[in-house]
Design an enzyme around this catalytic site. Structure first.
Site, PDB file in Angstrom:
ATOM      1  N   LYS A 110      -0.383  21.580  -7.468  1.00 48.38           N
ATOM      2  CA  LYS A 110      -0.682  20.482  -6.604  1.00 48.38           C
ATOM      3  C   LYS A 110       1.016  20.390  -5.572  1.00 48.38           C
ATOM      4  O   LYS A 110       1.151  19.670  -4.757  1.00 48.38           O
ATOM      5  CB  LYS A 110      -0.821  18.914  -6.846  1.00 48.38           C
ATOM      6  CG  LYS A 110      -2.501  19.037  -7.698  1.00 48.38           C
ATOM      7  CD  LYS A 110      -2.799  17.755  -7.819  1.00 48.38           C
ATOM      8  CE  LYS A 110      -4.336  18.187  -8.170  1.00 48.38           C
ATOM      9  NZ  LYS A 110      -5.366  17.120  -7.899  1.00 48.38           N
ATOM     10  N   LYS A 191     -10.224  27.595  -7.534  1.00 44.66           N
ATOM     11  CA  LYS A 191     -11.440  26.702  -7.109  1.00 44.66           C
ATOM     12  C   LYS A 191     -12.250  26.056  -6.478  1.00 44.66           C
ATOM     13  O   LYS A 191     -11.060  25.841  -5.740  1.00 44.66           O
ATOM     14  CB  LYS A 191     -10.396  25.597  -9.159  1.00 44.66           C
ATOM     15  CG  LYS A 191     -11.461  24.662  -9.337  1.00 44.66           C
ATOM     16  CD  LYS A 191     -10.174  24.050 -10.418  1.00 44.66           C
ATOM     17  CE  LYS A 191      -9.453  23.181  -9.564  1.00 44.66           C
ATOM     18  NZ  LYS A 191      -9.634  21.566  -9.685  1.00 44.66           N
ATOM     19  N   LYS A 194     -11.924  19.220  -4.342  1.00 47.28           N
ATOM     20  CA  LYS A 194     -12.506  18.358  -2.676  1.00 47.28           C
ATOM     21  C   LYS A 194     -11.306  17.834  -1.864  1.00 47.28           C
ATOM     22  O   LYS A 194     -11.780  17.823  -0.956  1.00 47.28           O
ATOM     23  CB  LYS A 194     -11.991  16.718  -3.588  1.00 47.28           C
ATOM     24  CG  LYS A 194     -13.420  16.785  -4.562  1.00 47.28           C
ATOM     25  CD  LYS A 194     -13.147  14.897  -5.440  1.00 47.28           C
ATOM     26  CE  LYS A 194     -13.507  14.627  -7.084  1.00 47.28           C
ATOM     27  NZ  LYS A 194     -11.804  15.181  -7.676  1.00 47.28           N
TER      28      LYS A 194
HETATM   29  N1  AQP Z   1     -14.726  24.280  -9.425  1.00 47.47           N
HETATM   30  C1  AQP Z   1     -14.901  23.476 -10.689  1.00 47.47           C
HETATM   31  N2  AQP Z   1     -15.382  23.844 -11.834  1.00 47.47           N
HETATM   32  C2  AQP Z   1     -16.377  23.244 -12.375  1.00 47.47           C
HETATM   33  N3  AQP Z   1     -15.500  22.061 -12.434  1.00 47.47           N
HETATM   34  C3  AQP Z   1     -15.028  21.679 -12.252  1.00 47.47           C
HETATM   35  N4  AQP Z   1     -13.632  20.190 -11.906  1.00 47.47           N
HETATM   36  C4  AQP Z   1     -13.490  19.964 -11.101  1.00 47.47           C
HETATM   37  N5  AQP Z   1     -13.084  21.027  -9.992  1.00 47.47           N
HETATM   38  C5  AQP Z   1     -14.760  21.758 -11.065  1.00 47.47           C
HETATM   39  C6  AQP Z   1     -14.296  19.187 -13.310  1.00 47.47           C
HETATM   40  O1  AQP Z   1     -14.795  17.802 -12.442  1.00 47.47           O
HETATM   41  C7  AQP Z   1     -14.360  16.499 -13.446  1.00 47.47           C
HETATM   42  C8  AQP Z   1     -13.703  16.096 -12.265  1.00 47.47           C
HETATM   43  O2  AQP Z   1     -12.665  15.931 -11.444  1.00 47.47           O
HETATM   44  P1  AQP Z   1     -11.400  15.073 -10.931  1.00 47.47           P
HETATM   45  O3  AQP Z   1     -12.128  15.167  -9.901  1.00 47.47           O
HETATM   46  O4  AQP Z   1     -10.248  15.051 -11.935  1.00 47.47           O
HETATM   47  O5  AQP Z   1     -10.247  16.586 -10.141  1.00 47.47           O
HETATM   48  P2  AQP Z   1     -10.063  18.014 -10.325  1.00 47.47           P
HETATM   49  O6  AQP Z   1     -10.558  18.200 -11.727  1.00 47.47           O
HETATM   50  O7  AQP Z   1      -8.535  18.145  -9.801  1.00 47.47           O
HETATM   51  O8  AQP Z   1     -10.757  18.302  -8.962  1.00 47.47           O
HETATM   52  P3  AQP Z   1     -11.132  18.295  -7.938  1.00 47.47           P
HETATM   53  O9  AQP Z   1     -12.458  18.677  -7.460  1.00 47.47           O
HETATM   54  O10 AQP Z   1     -10.650  19.722  -7.992  1.00 47.47           O
HETATM   55  O11 AQP Z   1     -10.421  17.393  -7.072  1.00 47.47           O
HETATM   56  P4  AQP Z   1      -8.685  17.276  -6.463  1.00 47.47           P
HETATM   57  O12 AQP Z   1      -9.381  18.242  -5.179  1.00 47.47           O
HETATM   58  O13 AQP Z   1      -9.013  16.083  -5.700  1.00 47.47           O
HETATM   59  O14 AQP Z   1      -7.921  17.234  -7.190  1.00 47.47           O
HETATM   60  C9  AQP Z   1     -13.281  17.141 -14.503  1.00 47.47           C
HETATM   61  O15 AQP Z   1     -13.976  17.034 -15.428  1.00 47.47           O
HETATM   62  C10 AQP Z   1     -13.279  18.685 -13.418  1.00 47.47           C
HETATM   63  O16 AQP Z   1     -12.574  19.676 -14.824  1.00 47.47           O
END
Ligand code: AQP
Length: 324
Positions: A110, A191, A194
């Site tokens: 990040k 990955k 969001k």
């Molecule tokens: N691509 C993914 N595949 C499987 N699991 C995923 N998770 C996130 N992306 C994937 C799981 O979703 C849960 C919630 O995630 P989060 O909102 O805490 O943030 P994150 O892991 O950082 O997910 P994002 O979508 O990538 O959000 P941003 O872009 O805001 O950082 C967790 O259990 C995560 O493992």
């Protein structure tokens, strides 16, 4: 078992979040004591627009409910409604060497994408440890991007227990092998996320049917034309197979057996049908939810969570020598 997990209201919830986390949560409600949190305090570690944060927080709560998280079986609440998370997060940050936080992969990723990085982002893992440890959690269902944070949570719990006496249960992560890491539709080496500025990289749970179909149709594929599984040799098609397997609740081998005679384009059509069949009923349930009912679920959840959290926090404060 006590189960805890959460999701940041930091954008549109996508099929990676759903298959990696939320779908597991629904299954774990049976026979367990589960708490599912909307982690808005985590979301502000990256600057958020206030109106958008509020909208995303309520939308995330509706997503849990529409996906099948049942408030009769699980406690659903907003993290900022239970101040004990921030209090314990602070205490745990005083036990965490800076170097451990700077080594976290998520922090490094990040940080590399932003000009300005704030102290909250560095402290994200200690707050996450607090979320989990406050509830004496045994099982944390997550995607595999969170495994390193859970390792840190375990060592913080051990460190605290060794120094101040047994206080925390040491939690275990739970990942679903097939859907632990759903990858971007455009860049299968990254990955699905969001915060990716390119919306075509992900299937959002609220995407309309035509958008879902178009995104799957334009998803990158590998060279060759066979539907075979192999994340190293065929990362793009393997990712689509993982999504298919996750949505259908079937093993990867079943998907590849059923699809072996198909072209990429026929396979993508079948995948789109399966995703649409899963998401359209979800969207109907989502649209039927009323904000006032969601708010009352969140209020009841926060009350229950705060009671559980306060007993751990009191014990922690006593052990470290705070006057109670
Ligand atoms: N691509 C993914 N595949 C499987 N699991 C995923 N998770 C996130 N992306 C994937 C799981 O979703 C849960 C919630 O995630 P989060 O909102 O805490 O943030 P994150 O892991 O950082 O997910 P994002 O979508 O990538 O959000 P941003 O872009 O805001 O950082 C967790 O259990 C995560 O493992």
């Amino acid at each position: 078992m006590r189960v805890f997990s959460g999701l940041q209201p930091s954008g549109n919830v996508h099929i990676g979040n759903y298959l990696g986390a939320i779908k597991q949560w629904v299954g774990l409600q049976r026979g367990n004591d589960a708490l599912y949190c909307i982690v808005d305090v985590h979301a502000i570690t990256i600057p958020q627009d206030p109106k958008e944060l509020r909208r995303a927080t309520l939308e995330t709560a509706k997503t849990y409910l529409a996906a099948g998280v049942d408030p009769q079986k699980s406690t659903i609440f907003i993290q900022s409604h239970v101040p004990a998370h921030a209090e314990l997060g602070w205490i745990l940050s005083t036990l965490t060497p800076l170097g451990e936080l700077e080594r976290m992969t998520q922090f490094k990723e990040k940080r590399s994408k932003r000009d300005a990085v704030y102290a909250g982002l560095l402290n994200y893992p200690t707050l996450m440890a607090a979320d989990i440890l406050l509830y004496q959690t045994e099982l944390v269902p997550v995607g595999d991007d969170q495994l390193q944070h859970i390792e840190l949570t375990r060592s913080l719990a051990e460190r605290f227990n060794n120094r101040f006496g047994k206080t925390f249960i040491i939690p275990q992560a739970r990942v679903n092998k097939t859907t632990a890491r759903i990858m971007s539709l455009a860049h299968p080496g990254d990955k699905m996320s969001k915060s990716d500025p390119n919306d075509k990289t992900r299937i959002n749970l609220l995407d309309p049917e035509d958008v879902i179909r178009a995104k799957i149709k334009s998803a990158v594929t590998d060279s060759g034309n066979e539907i075979v599984y192999g994340p190293t040799a065929k990362p793009a098609i393997s990712n689509l197979i993982n999504i298919f397997a996750g949505v259908m609740g079937k093993p990867v081998e079943w998907i590849t057996r059923e699809s072996k005679e198909l072209t990429y384009s026929e396979f993508k059509n079948n995948l789109a049908d399966a995703v649409v069949q899963e998401l359209i009923p979800f969207q109907q349930r989502f649209n039927d939810l009323k904000e006032k009912d969601v708010l009352s679920v969140l209020q009841a959840g926060a009350q229950k969570a705060a009671e559980l959290a306060s007993s751990t926090l009191k014990d922690v404060k006593k052990k470290i020598g705070f006057v109670l």
